[in-house]
Design a protein around this motif. Sequence first.
Motif, PDB file in Angstrom:
ATOM      1  N   THR A 151     -86.046  37.630 -20.428  1.00 38.21           N
ATOM      2  CA  THR A 151     -87.171  37.252 -19.567  1.00 38.21           C
ATOM      3  C   THR A 151     -87.633  35.845 -19.911  1.00 38.21           C
ATOM      4  O   THR A 151     -87.649  35.460 -21.086  1.00 38.21           O
ATOM      5  CB  THR A 151     -88.355  38.225 -19.746  1.00 38.21           C
ATOM      6  N   TRP A 152     -88.006  35.103 -18.881  1.00 36.86           N
ATOM      7  CA  TRP A 152     -88.623  33.777 -19.075  1.00 36.86           C
ATOM      8  C   TRP A 152     -89.872  33.709 -18.220  1.00 36.86           C
ATOM      9  O   TRP A 152     -89.882  34.152 -17.067  1.00 36.86           O
ATOM     10  CB  TRP A 152     -87.666  32.673 -18.659  1.00 36.86           C
ATOM     11  N   GLU A 177     -86.657  23.690 -14.113  1.00 30.31           N
ATOM     12  CA  GLU A 177     -86.586  24.234 -15.468  1.00 30.31           C
ATOM     13  C   GLU A 177     -85.128  24.538 -15.796  1.00 30.31           C
ATOM     14  O   GLU A 177     -84.403  25.132 -14.997  1.00 30.31           O
ATOM     15  CB  GLU A 177     -87.422  25.511 -15.574  1.00 30.31           C
ATOM     16  N   LEU A 203     -82.663  26.560 -18.244  1.00 25.53           N
ATOM     17  CA  LEU A 203     -82.687  27.708 -19.139  1.00 25.53           C
ATOM     18  C   LEU A 203     -81.280  28.064 -19.587  1.00 25.53           C
ATOM     19  O   LEU A 203     -80.307  27.895 -18.845  1.00 25.53           O
ATOM     20  CB  LEU A 203     -83.304  28.927 -18.447  1.00 25.53           C
ATOM     21  N   LEU A 225     -82.101  32.974 -21.670  1.00 29.85           N
ATOM     22  CA  LEU A 225     -83.200  32.405 -20.876  1.00 29.85           C
ATOM     23  C   LEU A 225     -84.139  31.551 -21.719  1.00 29.85           C
ATOM     24  O   LEU A 225     -85.287  31.304 -21.335  1.00 29.85           O
ATOM     25  CB  LEU A 225     -83.985  33.489 -20.131  1.00 29.85           C
ATOM     26  N   ALA A 226     -83.665  31.092 -22.864  1.00 31.76           N
ATOM     27  CA  ALA A 226     -84.461  30.155 -23.662  1.00 31.76           C
ATOM     28  C   ALA A 226     -84.522  28.806 -22.939  1.00 31.76           C
ATOM     29  O   ALA A 226     -83.577  28.385 -22.278  1.00 31.76           O
ATOM     30  CB  ALA A 226     -83.832  29.974 -25.037  1.00 31.76           C
ATOM     31  N   GLN A 227     -85.666  28.145 -23.080  1.00 28.68           N
ATOM     32  CA  GLN A 227     -85.859  26.848 -22.425  1.00 28.68           C
ATOM     33  C   GLN A 227     -84.980  25.792 -23.082  1.00 28.68           C
ATOM     34  O   GLN A 227     -84.992  25.615 -24.298  1.00 28.68           O
ATOM     35  CB  GLN A 227     -87.323  26.428 -22.523  1.00 28.68           C
TER      36      GLN A 227
END
Length: 660
Positions: free
Chosen positions: A63-64, A397, A399, A404-406
């Motif tokens: 999840t992000w 964005e 990811l 889903l890490a930035q």
Amino acid sequence: MIRRAALLAAALASACSGAARTKPPAAADTGSPRTAASPARLVGTDAPPNAPAERDRLVVEATWGTTAGRHAAAVTDAAFTADGRRAVTTGQDGVARVWNAATGAPLAVLYGHDGSVTAIALAGERALTVGADGTARLFDLATGRTLGVLHLSAAPLHDIAITADGRIAVTAGADGTLRVVDLATLTTTLTIPAHATDAHAVALSPDGTRIASAGADRLVHLFDRATGHLLLTLPGHEDRASSLAFTAAGDALATGGWDGTVRLFDLTTGTPRTILTGQLGRVVAVAFAPDSRQLFAADDDGVTTSAPAPAAPAPAGHSPTAALPHAALPHAALSAFALAPAGDALLIGGRDGSVRLLDRATGASRWSVPTRGRVNSLALDPAANLLVVATDAGPLELLDAVTLAQRGAIPGHEGGTTGVAVARGRAFSTGRDKTLRTWDLATGELRHLASDHHHWTLSVATDDAGAHVLSTSARGAPHLWVPARVTLRRLAGHTQRALASAVSRDGALGLTGSADKTARLWNLAGGTPLHTLTGHTGAVLAVALASDGRRALTASDDGTARLWDVTTGAELAQLVGHAGAVLAAALAPDGLAAVTAGRDGLLLLWDLTPPRPIVVARLDLAPDGDHARAAAFAPDGRALFVGTARGVVLRLARPPSPKR
């Protein structure tokens, strides 16, 4: 960006003891209109939409994004308590939020409405909200506790006003009706049929004896509150009358309209004292400064004020200039505005859900509550294991496609990024600034900017090589851009605006969906139409092409998705399982599965193996007050990604297809 705009000002009315609370128009939803739907069914089966068992629920792998402590959708209204210590905003996310006006710290959340909360009025420690569900709800402002619920209308309610003593409230609704409510008994005491269509805004005179209403019929009416008797009709706006503010003495009324004007009426005679114009768009709200010598007008871009009224009448032809810069919200159009009781600060809400307090004298931000805004589009770069996300907040964005890490961000578009497509390390994006942009994903550098669209650009698609780029806009035909030749071609055929686009992996085919209820297949080499796909009874909101280019998928406002044979243009199957519009759809790389996302909050995974499509797994986002607006499969088909209206991105595991 800060731009200055001047209002032609004249001497305003006598001193006002407090700032007027004004009502902005409901923030626009760039999706399709909501539609009622009959009970959902699955074509070719006897199973209801909830046929998959709990074990077949789609599993979230990553999840992000979070919506904690902020609005997850457009802000619809704003207000201050009388002492100026608290600010309150309402949103399309179904809640009202209470903030510390000095620091911006969240104090309480007011829950209860089913759908958008459209307006709020405050009196002492009580707050009264109205919503698209046709109800008014009374809250204790300190605790957030619900004190009462009034089911007033089958139609949405747009605005509410309350007397200074908190005893009487008046609502304005989409049915054109004003309703006077006794808050002690929570009963309707008077119904006034005010407008032929939407009653958009309502205000009470300072002494509470008169009601002003503004409507989509361009008229402003003044009624006696006790009897409902019509006292005055104030014409003049050339588009919807959208906002109202009384002077403290109650002898004048300012009205704002979507025609970009503010009109100041003398209520003794019913004649306009002056018409205030300038570089205004649709006026969202109007308010008087506490001394009544300045009038504030908010439009989609920011807030403008008239100069102080001169001691003597201005010479003929002279227009005082604005004293306050036109303060624009970066990356978000303004959707709500309120002036602090002391007149020293402006509370501004954005379409992306952001809230900020601006200093009146300088335009500087005292505090802000930013938001990512809803997710509009997703695109994958398999080589870089990168998921690119386009949101209403503006930036793209970046990811990690697994966790889903930035991994970074690219500036995107001012006012919001509406679409994104990826090919060979480049991202193509569209936005509300009417441009199509090309970015280098490794460096974030802007490589190309095209501004050939005359309205918001809504979607973009490209092939694996990035050789053909297909975009759509809020008005007009799809555009085909060939970067290698720097050529642009308009694809004529749809009778209404094109809303969605897709391109085959080899660049041979294009697919567009339109508000004209059709989808069209195009030969991109010649820019010529191949087939018109007909059958939907609502706007086509999303489109997808299979990896092998043999099948197409369309999703519509009519509550269905449809599968098509690309070669013949024939309909192969209907996917019917949503109660309302289907907002997003995607085809798996193997062509054996599809995912659809509806405004009802359901995410449905379909097995497309003949003889008929069946739902094999699902995820319900409705309990969280959310729904998906974008969907995409991973290149290997083992996972799928969805982006939601509340700014969340999910990676979901694709379960094995059942034996059939």
